[in-house]
Write an enzyme that holds these catalytic residues in place. Sequence first.
Site, PDB file in Angstrom:
ATOM      1  N   ASP A  81       0.865  -1.172   0.000  1.00  0.00           N
ATOM      2  CA  ASP A  81       0.000   0.000   0.000  1.00  0.00           C
ATOM      3  C   ASP A  81       0.910   1.233   0.000  1.00  0.00           C
ATOM      4  O   ASP A  81       2.139   1.126   0.152  1.00  0.00           O
ATOM      5  CB  ASP A  81      -0.963  -0.012   1.193  1.00  0.00           C
TER       6      ASP A  81
HETATM    7  C1  BGC Z   1      -5.017   3.203   0.156  1.00  0.00           C
HETATM    8  C2  BGC Z   1      -5.175   2.184  -0.942  1.00  0.00           C
HETATM    9  C3  BGC Z   1      -5.026   2.849  -2.272  1.00  0.00           C
HETATM   10  C4  BGC Z   1      -3.657   3.500  -2.313  1.00  0.00           C
HETATM   11  C5  BGC Z   1      -3.320   4.139  -3.646  1.00  0.00           C
HETATM   12  C6  BGC Z   1      -3.780   4.036  -0.003  1.00  0.00           C
HETATM   13  O1  BGC Z   1      -3.771   5.115   0.858  1.00  0.00           O
HETATM   14  O2  BGC Z   1      -5.013   2.542   1.400  1.00  0.00           O
HETATM   15  O3  BGC Z   1      -6.427   1.547  -0.816  1.00  0.00           O
HETATM   16  O4  BGC Z   1      -5.190   1.916  -3.290  1.00  0.00           O
HETATM   17  O5  BGC Z   1      -3.626   4.499  -1.321  1.00  0.00           O
HETATM   18  O6  BGC Z   1      -3.991   5.308  -3.839  1.00  0.00           O
END
Ligand code: BGC
Length: 744
Positions: free
Chosen positions: A281
């Site tokens: 993530d």
């Molecule tokens: C989130 C993810 C997301 C990623 C990319 C993160 O802050 O937890 O779900 O896909 O950002 O934007």
Amino acid sequence: MKTYMRNIALACCAAAFCTVSCSGPSGGRDADAGKKADELLARMTLREKIGQMNQVSGGYGLMDMAAKGEVGSILNCVDPVEINAVQKAAVEQSRLGIPLLVSRDVIHGFRTIFPIPLGQAATFDPAIVERGARVAAVEASASGIRWTFSPMLDVARDPRWGRVAEGSGEDPYLASLMGEAMVRGYQGDSLCSRSSIAACIKHFAGYGAAEGGRDYNSTMISERSLRNTYLPPFKACADAGAATLMTSFNEIDGVPSTGNRWLLKDILRDEWGWEGMVVTDWNSAGEMIAHGFSRDLEHSAEQALNAGVDMDMMSFGFISHMEKLVAEGRVSEDDIDRAVRNILKLKFELGLFDSPYVDVEASAAADYAPEHLEAAYQCALESAVLLKNEGSVLPLDNAGTVLVTGPLADAPYEQMGTWAFDGQKEHVVTPLAALRSRYDVIWEPGLEYSRDTDKSSFARVRAAAAKADAAIVFVGEEAILSGEAHSLSDLCMQGSQSELLRAVHESGKPVVAVVMAGRPLTIERDLENCDAMLYAFHPGTMGGPALADLISGKASPSGKLPMTMLRHAGQAPFYYNHNNTGRPCNGTETLLADIPVGAGQTSLGCTSYYLDTGYGPLFPFGYGLSYASFSYGKPELESFSLERDGILRASVRLENTGDMTATEVVQLYVQDIVGSVVRPVKELRRFERVTLAPGESRAVGFELPVSELAFWNAEMEHVVEPGDFRLWIAGDSASGEPVLFTVR
Ligand code: BGC
């Protein structure tokens, strides 16, 4: 020299790597992708390999990095011209010309926004969810995006957690089916079709169990409950061919997922045999420092790679430290090859080497196509849950003049909900706009936005109500109140919305409340101030026409709750498929008002409930009314005694006893009465949407392989334990009479 190398690279690309055949035995994948990845890998320097493992967001000097081969994937670039420019730098300037993988959070639509995933789950209709994901793929891919970070599969049982909006709620089976539908929709028949995008199942794992519902918080999940509850949707979607997986921010029992080798290697790879690509993530590798698991970024990069991560999203730990880590022997080049192979394989599967560029001229043509809007309308129509309909006030088929009020009646941006980055509010049809074509509408907003406490226009609302035949009050949450990092400890209506509802109710006119929200709110007191309530979640671009058609009776509501609705946030976490206590509530609980002063310590009985809210929820999982009424017969079983390799066949007679054609979601639940470890009081195992005309009845049949009753038992083995089971077939998780069957 550089030009020479580049020409060689392009020639090599054209000759050796660019012939994609999607008709391999691997379900629409390029069967040779692995071989092609290996061939390319053999020609890469260590630095080039590490570059592929680096995922960077727009705004971080992408052109330069792409030209140097220091980035493998980009996110948050959506302008096709910009995408092509960065892609050109990667393809034409980097030594090997490896195309970039362009990604984006396309969570519930790209331009055409569908209901938030929690609303989509309320449809109990995998087919419409699959259509929604297909629409998203067609629109996003036309803009050059070939990878989305969806579906979110986190089982979530605490509505305080803002991210409940992004998933399918509290049930692992429902989450599995919705997730599989999205994977099919995104990835299409073949991943290398230009309109397919790779799915990313997230967040692995246990993220939805954040303590106290506060986002990013620690989780304490036993291995057994992880396996029985939180992992099954991931396993189902991994088996369904999801191309990628994202690690989660949280730690489980002290180990952050991004550094959790047991999760990422032992379970995901060795047990499940999944061969896709793993991404972190956003900076979740770097955040292992704040967790207190990594000493510094270098250490976090080491831990993430060794745990099984392939691509680093936005910590820059891989690109900054991996060469040194290899030199010091702290990570192996074999592990790097594993990661890069997974990344390149996906790029070949997507056909990126053949067609790295997006057709800028055609890019917007797919947006808001009529069939996309129609699918979004249908999904919104099916996702609204009718919670109350006293005196059959709905449908409002006889009203001439209606008061439309409330901060969500004409709030196009809010109506799209969280994670609707690319939806354009100009294309949203609000309920106000849609209702105007059906009724003589008096419009008084009452409040500007959901947190507004300025009641100065309530007098105008009251006066308008006096002139109307009925009032429709749109309340709920602005989009910003749910989604990532947006947790709440109080789930009551924000601002003065409850007072607005009460003010309208005092007019004595029929009042319909429509709630648009990112989570199940605690609406008990609001129910008293309306005759009917439709819970619409955030319904997306076509929410207005869908709600207007439900309100006016063109269609009957058919949504069912994908999460238990609480009386009070203090009940959370509360979910229907819980284990039993040794002292279950028996219906005789004494509440605060009835407790005598000076009552003896044990005089209230000793059962498991809250003195103030009692035991039960406001509405159970699976609940939802219709304009029709349905009667269920007693479930019939083909056999009451089954072998472990047998198939349970159950059916029920369902009759539409109302006077309107309507759809009911028939739900089959099972309880394993005694286990080597305690089993949930009930678990959803099958469901089906059934449409019946007035007076029509039908036998609704289900088949359930007994093997699906397996669970992780006392020995941590996944087995079906022989014994007695209860089975219900009903319209929600709290109804129906059980029948017994035995597994030998
Ligand atoms: C989130 C993810 C997301 C990623 C990319 C993160 O802050 O937890 O779900 O896909 O950002 O934007």
